[in-house]
Design an enzyme around this catalytic site. Structure first.
Site, PDB file in Angstrom:
ATOM      1  N   LYS A  49       0.842  -1.196   0.000  1.00 41.93           N
ATOM      2  CA  LYS A  49       0.000   0.000   0.000  1.00 41.93           C
ATOM      3  C   LYS A  49       0.880   1.252   0.000  1.00 41.93           C
ATOM      4  O   LYS A  49       0.581   2.238  -0.678  1.00 41.93           O
ATOM      5  CB  LYS A  49      -0.948  -0.010   1.212  1.00 41.93           C
ATOM      6  CG  LYS A  49      -2.096  -0.989   1.023  1.00 41.93           C
ATOM      7  CD  LYS A  49      -2.869  -1.303   2.282  1.00 41.93           C
ATOM      8  CE  LYS A  49      -3.929  -2.379   1.951  1.00 41.93           C
ATOM      9  NZ  LYS A  49      -4.599  -2.938   3.118  1.00 41.93           N
ATOM     10  N   GLN A  70      -5.223  -1.862   9.117  1.00 43.14           N
ATOM     11  CA  GLN A  70      -5.069  -3.186   8.511  1.00 43.14           C
ATOM     12  C   GLN A  70      -5.708  -4.254   9.404  1.00 43.14           C
ATOM     13  O   GLN A  70      -5.441  -4.314  10.604  1.00 43.14           O
ATOM     14  CB  GLN A  70      -3.575  -3.478   8.290  1.00 43.14           C
ATOM     15  CG  GLN A  70      -3.294  -4.747   7.516  1.00 43.14           C
ATOM     16  CD  GLN A  70      -3.777  -4.695   6.067  1.00 43.14           C
ATOM     17  OE1 GLN A  70      -3.834  -3.645   5.444  1.00 43.14           O
ATOM     18  NE2 GLN A  70      -4.157  -5.840   5.529  1.00 43.14           N
ATOM     19  N   ASP A  96     -11.547   2.422   3.217  1.00 42.50           N
ATOM     20  CA  ASP A  96     -11.901   1.005   3.072  1.00 42.50           C
ATOM     21  C   ASP A  96     -13.398   0.822   2.815  1.00 42.50           C
ATOM     22  O   ASP A  96     -13.829  -0.251   2.392  1.00 42.50           O
ATOM     23  CB  ASP A  96     -11.584   0.249   4.378  1.00 42.50           C
ATOM     24  CG  ASP A  96     -10.215  -0.431   4.371  1.00 42.50           C
ATOM     25  OD1 ASP A  96      -9.793  -0.881   3.296  1.00 42.50           O
ATOM     26  OD2 ASP A  96      -9.606  -0.511   5.454  1.00 42.50           O
TER      27      ASP A  96
END
Ligand code: GUN
Length: 283
Positions: free
Chosen positions: A53, A97, A120
């Site tokens: 990422k 995460q 997200d």
């Protein structure tokens, strides 16, 4: 005829190039999109995902800041970090995460992230908007799959779509996005009866179960498009997906490889969501 191998790496690079152009235009106005990535503990898979990422941010001109916390971080410390990031104007997107190491709970963390910074699209407010078809952010993996279908000119309308897996991250939103494009969608899961027969009805089969090579050639209709969301390890410890790629490629018309299929698309969409977040916040 052998299946087309859908090149997620090249397609993601094309998406990133578009994002990079927009980021550059914002930078010329003095706005630098910023993404904060939180990782707790030392799960090796999560470490790889987070590194990738960061690389994607560098490739698109997005500022990234990583918060690597020890596994014994408390829930309150984690929530305090999210609160501080919510308040920072140079951070437009926040990603924690998952999975978090026990006993940390993901739910309160997701709920604490400002929906405007929820790149997200995991916050209940964004999930609700997705159900209504009226959204700011789309969840990265399902949106990456849709982008891949679009760029390979694979129609969804009127086709039988079968999603195997019902997670909040992939299966459920994936089904919703296919439905928005007028697919006829079935979700299969661990309690589904006659799973192989249902999979065989699919024109578009999306595997998101987290079981190595779960989808075998006998479960695929000749000419189907097969999308493999899995990131698994086979019996020898080698990276593989949820689909027995080699055998299924002999039956399918198109298939995504692992690695180099859905994974890079997920990250490209994360970059696009961060850009969207920056645009929303500077409006
Ligand atoms: N873990 C596996 N996939 C994802 C994802 O898309 N977002 C986050 N935050 N964690 C993940």
């Amino acid at each position: 005829m052998a299946a087309v191998i859908m090149d997620g790496k090249a397609t993601a690079a094309a998406v990133r190039a578009e994002v990079a152009q927009d980021v550059q235009a914002l930078r010329e106005k003095g706005i630098v999109p910023g993404l904060a990535v939180i990782i707790v503990g030392d799960d090796p898979a999560s470490r790889i995902y987070v590194n990738n990422k960061r690389k994607a941010c560098a490739q698109t001109g997005i500022y990234s800041e990583e918060f690597s916390l020890p596994a014994d971080t408390s829930q309150d410390e984690l929530l305090a970090l999210v609160a501080s990031l919510n308040g920072r104007s140079d951070i437009n997107g926040i990603l924690c995460q998952l999975p978090l190491p026990a006993p940390l709970q993901a739910k309160p963390v997701i709920a604490a992230i400002s929906p405007m910074k929820d790149v997200d699209a995991f916050h209940s407010s964004n999930v609700g908007q997705i159900m209504l078809g009226d959204y700011s952010f789309l969840p990265c993996t399902p949106a990456g799959v849709m982008e891949l279908l679009h760029r390979y000119h694979i129609p969804v309308e009127g086709r039988r779509c079968v999603v195997v897996g019902r997670s909040n991250i992939v299966g459920k939103p994936m089904a919703m996005l296919l439905l928005h494009e007028n697919g006829t969608v079935t979700i299969c899961h661990s309690r589904t009866k006659d799973l192989a027969a249902i999979c065989r009805e699919a024109d578009i089969l999306v595997a998101a179960v987290g079981k190595p090579k779960f989808i075998t050639a006998d479960m695929v209709k000749p000419g189907a498009v097969v999308i493999d969301v899995g990131m698994d390890r086979d019996e020898d410890g080698n990276l593989c997906g949820d689909v027995d790629t080699q055998a299924v490629a002999a039956v399918a018309s198109a298939i995504t490889p692992v690695p180099g299929g859905v994974g890079p698309m997920t990250r490209a969409i994360l970059m696009r969501n961060t850009l969207t977040a920056a645009k929303m916040q500077f409006k």
